[in-house]
Motif scaffolding. Structure first.
Motif, PDB file in Angstrom:
ATOM      1  N   LEU A 265       0.857  -1.258  -0.145  1.00 38.44           N
ATOM      2  CA  LEU A 265      -0.042  -0.007   0.047  1.00 38.44           C
ATOM      3  C   LEU A 265       0.852   1.163   0.056  1.00 38.44           C
ATOM      4  O   LEU A 265       0.548   2.120  -0.491  1.00 38.44           O
ATOM      5  N   LYS A 266       2.139   1.138   0.559  1.00 38.21           N
ATOM      6  CA  LYS A 266       2.989   2.555   0.674  1.00 38.21           C
ATOM      7  C   LYS A 266       3.665   2.669  -0.607  1.00 38.21           C
ATOM      8  O   LYS A 266       3.673   3.719  -1.183  1.00 38.21           O
ATOM      9  N   ILE A 267       3.927   1.485  -1.289  1.00 35.54           N
ATOM     10  CA  ILE A 267       4.396   1.858  -2.534  1.00 35.54           C
ATOM     11  C   ILE A 267       3.363   2.127  -3.398  1.00 35.54           C
ATOM     12  O   ILE A 267       3.928   3.255  -4.266  1.00 35.54           O
ATOM     13  N   PHE A 268       2.123   1.923  -3.343  1.00 37.70           N
ATOM     14  CA  PHE A 268       1.173   2.531  -4.261  1.00 37.70           C
ATOM     15  C   PHE A 268       0.779   3.922  -3.942  1.00 37.70           C
ATOM     16  O   PHE A 268       0.833   4.620  -4.827  1.00 37.70           O
TER      17      PHE A 268
ATOM     18  N   VAL B 235       1.322   7.141  -6.589  1.00 40.38           N
ATOM     19  CA  VAL B 235       0.413   7.804  -7.251  1.00 40.38           C
ATOM     20  C   VAL B 235       0.723   9.309  -6.855  1.00 40.38           C
ATOM     21  O   VAL B 235       0.331  10.187  -7.351  1.00 40.38           O
ATOM     22  N   MET B 236       1.444   9.374  -5.644  1.00 42.68           N
ATOM     23  CA  MET B 236       1.679  10.734  -5.406  1.00 42.68           C
ATOM     24  C   MET B 236       2.753  11.373  -6.389  1.00 42.68           C
ATOM     25  O   MET B 236       2.694  12.440  -6.734  1.00 42.68           O
ATOM     26  N   THR B 237       3.738  10.469  -6.822  1.00 43.11           N
ATOM     27  CA  THR B 237       4.801  11.002  -7.716  1.00 43.11           C
ATOM     28  C   THR B 237       4.131  11.605  -9.056  1.00 43.11           C
ATOM     29  O   THR B 237       4.637  12.204  -9.472  1.00 43.11           O
ATOM     30  N   ILE B 238       3.186  10.597  -9.441  1.00 47.20           N
ATOM     31  CA  ILE B 238       2.300  10.974 -10.605  1.00 47.20           C
ATOM     32  C   ILE B 238       1.666  12.022 -10.567  1.00 47.20           C
ATOM     33  O   ILE B 238       1.879  13.136 -11.282  1.00 47.20           O
ATOM     34  N   ASP B 239       1.188  12.606  -9.445  1.00 46.12           N
ATOM     35  CA  ASP B 239       0.248  13.801  -9.005  1.00 46.12           C
ATOM     36  C   ASP B 239       1.228  14.823  -9.105  1.00 46.12           C
ATOM     37  O   ASP B 239       0.803  15.945  -9.663  1.00 46.12           O
ATOM     38  N   HIS B 240       2.552  14.733  -8.481  1.00 43.91           N
ATOM     39  CA  HIS B 240       3.335  15.862  -8.381  1.00 43.91           C
ATOM     40  C   HIS B 240       4.054  16.242  -9.702  1.00 43.91           C
ATOM     41  O   HIS B 240       4.372  17.302 -10.250  1.00 43.91           O
TER      42      HIS B 240
ATOM     43  N   PHE C  73      -5.738   9.872  -5.068  1.00 45.34           N
ATOM     44  CA  PHE C  73      -5.723   8.726  -4.076  1.00 45.34           C
ATOM     45  C   PHE C  73      -4.576   8.798  -2.999  1.00 45.34           C
ATOM     46  O   PHE C  73      -4.533   8.074  -2.147  1.00 45.34           O
ATOM     47  N   ALA C  74      -3.604   9.511  -3.279  1.00 40.62           N
ATOM     48  CA  ALA C  74      -2.456   9.648  -2.582  1.00 40.62           C
ATOM     49  C   ALA C  74      -2.642  10.029  -1.010  1.00 40.62           C
ATOM     50  O   ALA C  74      -2.309   9.175  -0.004  1.00 40.62           O
TER      51      ALA C  74
ATOM     52  N   ALA D  58      -3.007   9.076   4.965  1.00 42.25           N
ATOM     53  CA  ALA D  58      -3.876   9.461   6.111  1.00 42.25           C
ATOM     54  C   ALA D  58      -4.508   7.905   6.462  1.00 42.25           C
ATOM     55  O   ALA D  58      -4.402   8.006   7.689  1.00 42.25           O
ATOM     56  N   PHE D  59      -4.922   7.251   5.835  1.00 37.26           N
ATOM     57  CA  PHE D  59      -5.215   6.044   6.301  1.00 37.26           C
ATOM     58  C   PHE D  59      -4.164   5.281   7.036  1.00 37.26           C
ATOM     59  O   PHE D  59      -4.285   4.658   8.218  1.00 37.26           O
ATOM     60  N   MET D  60      -2.873   5.035   6.294  1.00 42.75           N
ATOM     61  CA  MET D  60      -1.904   4.323   7.118  1.00 42.75           C
ATOM     62  C   MET D  60      -1.460   4.877   8.378  1.00 42.75           C
ATOM     63  O   MET D  60      -1.107   4.394   9.222  1.00 42.75           O
ATOM     64  N   ILE D  61      -1.343   6.318   8.230  1.00 42.88           N
ATOM     65  CA  ILE D  61      -0.826   7.149   9.694  1.00 42.88           C
ATOM     66  C   ILE D  61      -1.804   7.085  10.594  1.00 42.88           C
ATOM     67  O   ILE D  61      -1.548   6.949  11.827  1.00 42.88           O
ATOM     68  N   ALA D  62      -3.068   7.307  10.197  1.00 45.34           N
ATOM     69  CA  ALA D  62      -4.125   7.091  11.390  1.00 45.34           C
ATOM     70  C   ALA D  62      -4.362   5.775  12.005  1.00 45.34           C
ATOM     71  O   ALA D  62      -4.152   5.639  13.302  1.00 45.34           O
TER      72      ALA D  62
END
Length: 178
Positions: free
Chosen positions: A2-5, A9-14, A33-34, A39-43
């Motif tokens: 999930l972290k890799i995904f 997607v964050m890299t694609i967005d940026h 989706f990033a 947020a899910f992983m850290i929460a």
């Protein structure tokens, strides 16, 4: 995985946001989706970590270190407004821990502090809702009314974060995915 995904997607967005000026629609949509994934992983991790203070310190440290790059890359008018997403994630973690430890009185102040960070108070609130819902699933089950309410709140806040409104028309036309 999930972290890799989320990183992908964050890299694609940026890349679309910084290099292509939001000109490739599918990259922007995929990039939305990033934040919910991070947020899910850290929460969720905030519920189970044995050293929440260290987790919070690291988020703030990397937030401070990356703020100049964030300001420069996105060409914001103000250096400190908004603070980058790592501060949003830090406030969300703080909110999850406050709720978990019974400091409910602090939640309105933590959410209000979200005014100064990226994704604003909705980003902080969605992380607290995620923490509450994950804990509710674990302790009460999927069909419990509190779990269902938490899931609905997550969906509602996520729609607002990613579209700027709650109406179907807002989801079709917005600043993030023109």
């Amino acid at each position: 995985m999930l972290k890799i995904f989320a990183l992908l997607v964050m890299t694609i967005d940026h890349a679309d946001r910084i290099l292509l000026d939001h000109s490739v629609h599918w990259m922007t949509v995929l990039g939305r989706f990033a934040f919910p994934l991070f947020a899910f992983m850290i929460a969720r991790n905030g519920l189970y970590t044995s050293n929440a203070k260290q987790y919070l310190k690291l988020l703030i440290l990397f937030g401070v270190l990356s703020q100049p790059i964030y300001w420069w890359a996105l060409d914001h008018d103000s250096f400190w407004d908004p603070l980058n997403v790592l501060f949003t994630l830090a406030l969300g973690l703080l909110g999850v821990r406050a709720w978990l430890n019974g400091y409910w009185w602090a939640l309105p102040f933590i959410v209000a502090a979200g005014w100064f960070v990226e994704y604003r108070f909705e980003g902080v609130a969605v992380m607290i809702a995620i923490g509450f819902t994950v804990d509710s699933i674990r302790n009460r089950g999927l069909a419990h009314p509190l779990t269902i309410v938490g899931g609905a709140l997550i969906a509602l806040l996520s729609c607002f974060i990613n579209t700027g409104g709650y109406m179907p028309s807002d989801m079709l036309t917005n600043d993030y995915a023109p």
